[in-house]
Design an enzyme around this catalytic site. Structure first.
Site, PDB file in Angstrom:
ATOM      1  N   ASP A 205       0.846  -1.193   0.000  1.00 48.83           N
ATOM      2  CA  ASP A 205       0.000   0.000   0.000  1.00 48.83           C
ATOM      3  C   ASP A 205       0.878   1.238   0.000  1.00 48.83           C
ATOM      4  O   ASP A 205       1.447   1.591   1.041  1.00 48.83           O
ATOM      5  CB  ASP A 205      -0.909  -0.045   1.227  1.00 48.83           C
TER       6      ASP A 205
ATOM      7  N   GLU B 161      -1.307  10.666   1.078  1.00 54.86           N
ATOM      8  CA  GLU B 161      -2.630  10.041   0.997  1.00 54.86           C
ATOM      9  C   GLU B 161      -3.038   9.457   2.334  1.00 54.86           C
ATOM     10  O   GLU B 161      -4.206   9.531   2.734  1.00 54.86           O
ATOM     11  CB  GLU B 161      -2.628   8.948  -0.074  1.00 54.86           C
ATOM     12  N   GLU B 162      -2.067   8.868   3.043  1.00 60.03           N
ATOM     13  CA  GLU B 162      -2.364   8.170   4.294  1.00 60.03           C
ATOM     14  C   GLU B 162      -2.785   9.101   5.421  1.00 60.03           C
ATOM     15  O   GLU B 162      -3.262   8.643   6.462  1.00 60.03           O
ATOM     16  CB  GLU B 162      -1.145   7.345   4.725  1.00 60.03           C
TER      17      GLU B 162
ATOM     18  N   ASP C  24      -5.335   1.916  -5.929  1.00 55.14           N
ATOM     19  CA  ASP C  24      -4.959   1.737  -4.534  1.00 55.14           C
ATOM     20  C   ASP C  24      -5.439   0.354  -4.094  1.00 55.14           C
ATOM     21  O   ASP C  24      -6.189  -0.313  -4.815  1.00 55.14           O
ATOM     22  CB  ASP C  24      -5.582   2.832  -3.663  1.00 55.14           C
TER      23      ASP C  24
ATOM     24  N   HIS D 240      -2.132  -2.594   5.915  1.00 56.35           N
ATOM     25  CA  HIS D 240      -1.491  -1.855   7.003  1.00 56.35           C
ATOM     26  C   HIS D 240      -0.835  -2.789   8.025  1.00 56.35           C
ATOM     27  O   HIS D 240      -0.841  -2.495   9.233  1.00 56.35           O
ATOM     28  CB  HIS D 240      -2.471  -0.900   7.685  1.00 56.35           C
TER      29      HIS D 240
END
Length: 331
Positions: free
Chosen positions: A167, A197-198, A220, A306
């Site tokens: 990711d 983005e995170e 994504d 994640h």
């Protein structure tokens, strides 16, 4: 794309510190585009010019940044207190090796007593770099330094790999491969490798504001419903590209969703429909920037998002690429 992914995951790129990733991607995509630039926020933007008279601006986007930790305090015993950058899942992060931008290694761990109670919160975590005391630690690290879980890549059975950060380095790898394979079109194609983005889908917003795309596709990862105990979700590894319908931040452009489905059927590209009941991606930021744009998303089915072992099927990855190429060539 496996080799591209292998090289990109090695590069440190926590949100707000994506420069090294941008440099690596720029070197890879340069032979296949006409212009490369970096904006004030740090987005890498590569342009492949079209040859038509009434050219549209078409934007492909994947984010470069990854989640991580930032040092907030150095204790007298040399342990580093940290806060999260992005959506850290602290239970799977416990006792994992981490690496700082300067190459310093450490281990992230929860306070011992709180760990027994499974009280896994950011404020209860620290990083052990092996320092003897605060003075020793301060020679190696300072407040504001960032660390990420140690990158890794492992081949599993068949076409599946476990890695981090999949990711969204996998999305970046897809964009590079599209640029490599994309024949000259009548339209201009902008390859945007976005930052931050995170932590709120920030980079894509400024990039879209500058480009003013007529339409866009975002690449994504997305979750799956094919593992024990997973919430019901119509996404599985090995069943193709995931065409996003919606997530908690966006409802994708209906015509784009329908066109992607039509092309997937026509070109016999395996696909599945994604409705994500949580999370969000750069799709929403692009959709609402300026006067807006027709935006869709092609997601990569991923297990264990994640964590240190995000799992994808490379056949799904190839399907995502092929669907995007079909979309660009068909218009």
């Amino acid at each position: 794309m496996y080799q591209t992914l292998k090289e990109l995951i090695k590069v440190h790129g926590v949100s707000g510190r994506e420069g090294a990733v941008a440099k690596a991607i720029s070197e890879k995509i340069a032979p296949y585009v006409d212009e490369i630039s970096t904006d004030a926020l740090g987005n890498l933007i590569a342009l492949k010019k079209g040859n038509g008279e009434n050219k549209r601006k078409r934007m492909l986007c994947a984010h470069m940044d990854e989640i991580g930790f930032i040092v907030t305090y150095i204790e007298d015993n040399g342990f580093l207190r940290v806060s999260n950058i992005g959506g850290i899942r602290f239970i799977p992060s416990a006792y994992m090796p981490v690496v700082f931008e300067n190459g310093l290694h450490g281990v992230v761990a929860p306070d011992e007593e709180l760990a027994k109670k499974e009280d896994y919160k950011a404020t209860n975590f620290y990083i052990d770099i092996g320092a003897k005391d605060k003075k020793d630690a301060e020679k190696r690290v300072k407040i504001g330094d960032c660390a990420v879980i140690e990158p890794s890549l492992t081949r599993l059975a068949g076409a599946r790999v476990a890695a981090r950060p999949v990711d969204d380095r996998i999305g970046c790898a897809i964009l590079v491969d599209i640029a490599k394979r994309l024949e000259v079109l009548k339209d201009d194609v902008y390859f945007v490798f976005s930052v931050q983005e995170e932590v709120g889908c920030r980079g894509a917003k400024t990039a879209a504001f500058a480009i003013k795309p007529d339409d866009a596709l975002v690449f994504d990862v997305t979750g799956t419903g094919d593992v024990p105990g997973a919430k019901p979700m119509a996404i599985s590894l090995g069943k193709g590209a995931a065409i996003k319908v919606k997530d908690s931040s966006v409802i994708c452009h209906a015509e784009t969703v329908a066109r992607l489905q039509e092309l997937a059927r026509e070109k016999k590209i395996p696909y599945q429909m994604e409705i994500l009941t949580y999370g969000g991606t750069d799709t929403s930021s692009i959709q609402m920037t300026g006067v807006g744009a027709k935006v869709g998303a092609i997601s990569i089915p991923t297990r264990n998002i994640h964590t240190a072992t995000e799992i994808v099927d490379m056949h799904d990855v190839e399907a995502c690429r092929d669907l995007a190429l079909a979309y660009l060539w068909a218009e």
